[in-house]
Enzyme design. Structure first.
Site, short mmCIF file in Angstrom:
data_model
loop_
_atom_site.label_atom_id
_atom_site.label_comp_id
_atom_site.label_asym_id
_atom_site.label_seq_id
_atom_site.Cartn_x
_atom_site.Cartn_y
_atom_site.Cartn_z
N GLY A 47 0.84 -1.19 0.00
CA GLY A 47 0.00 0.00 0.00
C GLY A 47 0.87 1.23 0.00
O GLY A 47 2.09 1.16 0.23
N GLN A 52 3.12 9.93 1.77
CA GLN A 52 4.44 9.30 1.63
C GLN A 52 5.22 9.80 0.41
O GLN A 52 6.42 9.61 0.33
CB GLN A 52 4.31 7.77 1.54
CG GLN A 52 3.85 7.14 2.85
CD GLN A 52 3.77 5.63 2.73
OE1 GLN A 52 2.78 5.09 2.29
NE2 GLN A 52 4.84 4.94 3.09
N CYS A 100 6.95 -0.70 6.44
CA CYS A 100 6.46 0.53 5.82
C CYS A 100 7.54 1.04 4.88
O CYS A 100 8.72 1.06 5.26
CB CYS A 100 6.14 1.56 6.90
SG CYS A 100 5.53 3.12 6.23
N LEU A 101 7.15 1.46 3.70
CA LEU A 101 8.12 1.96 2.74
C LEU A 101 8.80 3.23 3.25
O LEU A 101 9.88 3.58 2.77
CB LEU A 101 7.46 2.21 1.39
CG LEU A 101 6.86 0.96 0.73
CD1 LEU A 101 6.11 1.35 -0.55
CD2 LEU A 101 7.92 -0.08 0.43
N HIS A 142 -3.22 0.66 8.55
CA HIS A 142 -1.86 1.18 8.39
C HIS A 142 -1.85 2.37 7.44
O HIS A 142 -1.26 3.42 7.76
CB HIS A 142 -0.94 0.06 7.88
CG HIS A 142 0.46 0.50 7.58
ND1 HIS A 142 1.56 0.05 8.28
CD2 HIS A 142 0.95 1.38 6.66
CE1 HIS A 142 2.65 0.63 7.80
NE2 HIS A 142 2.31 1.43 6.81
N GLU A 143 -2.50 2.22 6.28
CA GLU A 143 -2.46 3.29 5.28
C GLU A 143 -3.21 4.53 5.76
O GLU A 143 -2.75 5.66 5.58
CB GLU A 143 -3.03 2.80 3.95
CG GLU A 143 -2.23 1.69 3.28
CD GLU A 143 -0.74 1.98 3.18
OE1 GLU A 143 -0.35 3.15 3.04
OE2 GLU A 143 0.05 1.02 3.29
N HIS A 146 -1.41 6.87 7.97
CA HIS A 146 -0.53 7.85 7.31
C HIS A 146 -1.24 9.18 7.11
O HIS A 146 -0.60 10.23 7.08
CB HIS A 146 -0.07 7.32 5.94
CG HIS A 146 1.08 6.37 6.01
ND1 HIS A 146 2.34 6.74 6.42
CD2 HIS A 146 1.18 5.05 5.68
CE1 HIS A 146 3.17 5.69 6.35
NE2 HIS A 146 2.48 4.64 5.91
NI NI Z 1 3.40 2.76 5.57
#
Ligand code: NI
Length: 178
Positions: A47, A52, A100-101, A142-143, A146
């Site tokens: 995701g 981000q 997480c990226l 999670h997304e 953000h």
């Molecule tokens: Ni993330």
């Protein structure tokens, strides 16, 4: 097709409360979402949230059939979710490992609601209404975090279950170690 730079933890742009999307089905929105999918796929992510890549909007994407970073995860439908509202179903929570990226190289065990009702809009302004559980519910939580300026390490309770991916999950491809 553009792969954008992903901001990393410590960047204050990851800590903002994102702004609602007010116009749907615009060329700018479609171009942004195309870039987000390119960026997510290039990083083998499950995701990605607009903050981000430095875009201050309530927009997340997620979904995959099979994901190299989460080989045991069941399929999650490919989704564009805008201006989301989450409502837990019941108060059951479960722990599960997340990466997480924006937090490359690390994994941590995070408590999330097991079952979730969520609503929002797609890129055309069409309403999305779903119930989810398990990994699908985890990815959405999670997304959407953000969009609230929350990164998963802020949710960790047990820091004995937080560490480097290549140490804790040596079976994963180090090229996907982000
Ligand atoms: Ni993330």
């Amino acid at each position: 097709m553009t792969v954008r730079d992903i901001l990393k933890m410590g960047d204050p742009r990851l800590l903002r409360q994102a702004q609602p999307v007010r116009e749907f089905d615009t060329p700018e929105l479609h171009a942004l979402i195309a870039d987000m999918f390119d960026t997510m796929h290039a990083a083998n992510g499950a995701g990605l949230a607009a903050p981000q890549i430095g875009v201050d909007l309530q927009l997340v994407i997620y979904g995959f059939k099979k994901n190299a970073r989460y080989p045991d995860a069941p399929e999650v439908p490919e989704t564009v979710l805008i201006n989301p509202v989450l409502t837990p179903i019941g108060d059951g929570m479960e722990e599960g490992f997340e990466g997480c990226l924006s937090v490359p190289g690390l994994r941590g065990s995070v408590p999330r609601y097991t079952r979730l009702h969520y609503e929002g809009f797609d890129q055309y302004g069409k309403r999305i209404v779903r119930d989810a559980d398990g990994f699908h519910a985890r990815v959405v939580q999670h997304e959407v975090d953000h969009l609230l300026g929350i990164l998963y390490p802020m949710r960790i309770r047990d820091f004995t279950k937080f560490g480097f991916t290549d140490v804790m999950f040596p079976e994963l491809d180090p090229n996907d170690d982000d």
